[in-house]
Design a protein around this motif. Sequence first.
Motif, PDB file in Angstrom:
ATOM      1  N   THR A 259      -5.025 -26.884  14.240  1.00  7.06           N
ATOM      2  CA  THR A 259      -5.105 -26.994  15.703  1.00  7.06           C
ATOM      3  C   THR A 259      -6.536 -27.256  16.156  1.00  7.06           C
ATOM      4  O   THR A 259      -6.764 -28.021  17.091  1.00  7.06           O
ATOM      5  N   THR A 263      -7.383 -30.880  18.111  1.00  7.27           N
ATOM      6  CA  THR A 263      -7.426 -30.702  19.564  1.00  7.27           C
ATOM      7  C   THR A 263      -8.811 -30.228  19.957  1.00  7.27           C
ATOM      8  O   THR A 263      -9.683 -30.062  19.115  1.00  7.27           O
ATOM      9  N   GLY A 266      -8.769 -26.178  19.612  1.00  2.00           N
ATOM     10  CA  GLY A 266      -7.550 -25.372  19.526  1.00  2.00           C
ATOM     11  C   GLY A 266      -7.120 -24.759  20.847  1.00  2.00           C
ATOM     12  O   GLY A 266      -6.302 -23.833  20.858  1.00  2.00           O
ATOM     13  N   THR A 269      -3.245 -24.515  21.883  1.00  2.00           N
ATOM     14  CA  THR A 269      -2.417 -24.763  20.697  1.00  2.00           C
ATOM     15  C   THR A 269      -2.625 -23.690  19.631  1.00  2.00           C
ATOM     16  O   THR A 269      -1.684 -23.338  18.919  1.00  2.00           O
ATOM     17  N   TYR A 270      -3.855 -23.176  19.510  1.00  2.05           N
ATOM     18  CA  TYR A 270      -4.155 -22.186  18.471  1.00  2.05           C
ATOM     19  C   TYR A 270      -3.321 -20.915  18.642  1.00  2.05           C
ATOM     20  O   TYR A 270      -2.594 -20.520  17.714  1.00  2.05           O
TER      21      TYR A 270
END
Length: 321
Positions: A259, A263, A266, A269-270
Amino acid sequence: MKKKLSKIIQIVLPLALGLFLIWYTYTKFTPEQLDQLKDNFLKADYLYIWISMIFGALSHFSRAYRWNYLLEPLGHRARLANSFMAVSIGYLLNFAIPRSGEVSRALVITKYDNVPFEKAFGTIVAERIADLFISVCILFIALSLQFDTLWGLMDTHHINTGKLILLGIAGILVMLLFWIYLKRTRSAFGIRIRNFVHGLKDGILSILSMKKKWAFIGHTLFIWIMYVLMFYICIFAFPETKAITFSQALSLFVVGSFTIAFTNGGFGTYPFLIAEAILLYGVDYTVGTSFGWIVWLSQTAVIVFLGLVSFLLLPWYNRTR
């Protein structure tokens, strides 16, 4: 115009994805679960989080120190303080514009230590090649250690493993055919890709042939050990996650790394993917979400703090030059 549009998309799309995942995650929670999330943050043992942040700072310092091993054979040397601040600023800028940190690192050293930009940037590319090799090794180690879990998961969800094996073999064959094509083609695209692959190979070989290669390799291993430890130590911050083994934590580390790589640091998303992955090890989703956010926020805090301090101190430190 197309280049500007492409850059805008690269910045906005990951941020939009992160915001969507944050919204999607928290709309699923009931008021009771939201209260549980708050309790998770309050009851976490932040001693382990502070230790994790120290590991993160040490990895930055080691990366700065390692950089000079690549600059020395080129006839240049950067002051360690400048290297450290350049690395810190680079990490911070990567949050805003992915991969912009590499350019900023080279610019800082060019401005304050008179290292030609193309040489400084070339050493950063060589660094990334070494880091890519280690990250791939960690990926395979995590997959091998958690093979039984992954196999059981596929069996539970009735995933046809025979088809996956055939798909893997087909993928290897496609890669071999593509490599044969690259070796024989005379098209501009094929030549560009072939030169890129040869550049990667030359970068790896230059690392192995450098004068202080063992020191460079030692720092590379130290950097990634710090990365793994800064994640693993956070496992002990929650009573519900303490039962997670090192091999399980390593697989979660790999998930988080993807992630961050693809991105804006992150963002959004992390925590989302960590919470989803940690379910495999019997950890409640709300605890997993809290864990993901605390790990991400602590890592981000280190990057933001060191990056901002470096922005302020860099001109002052070099005021006589």
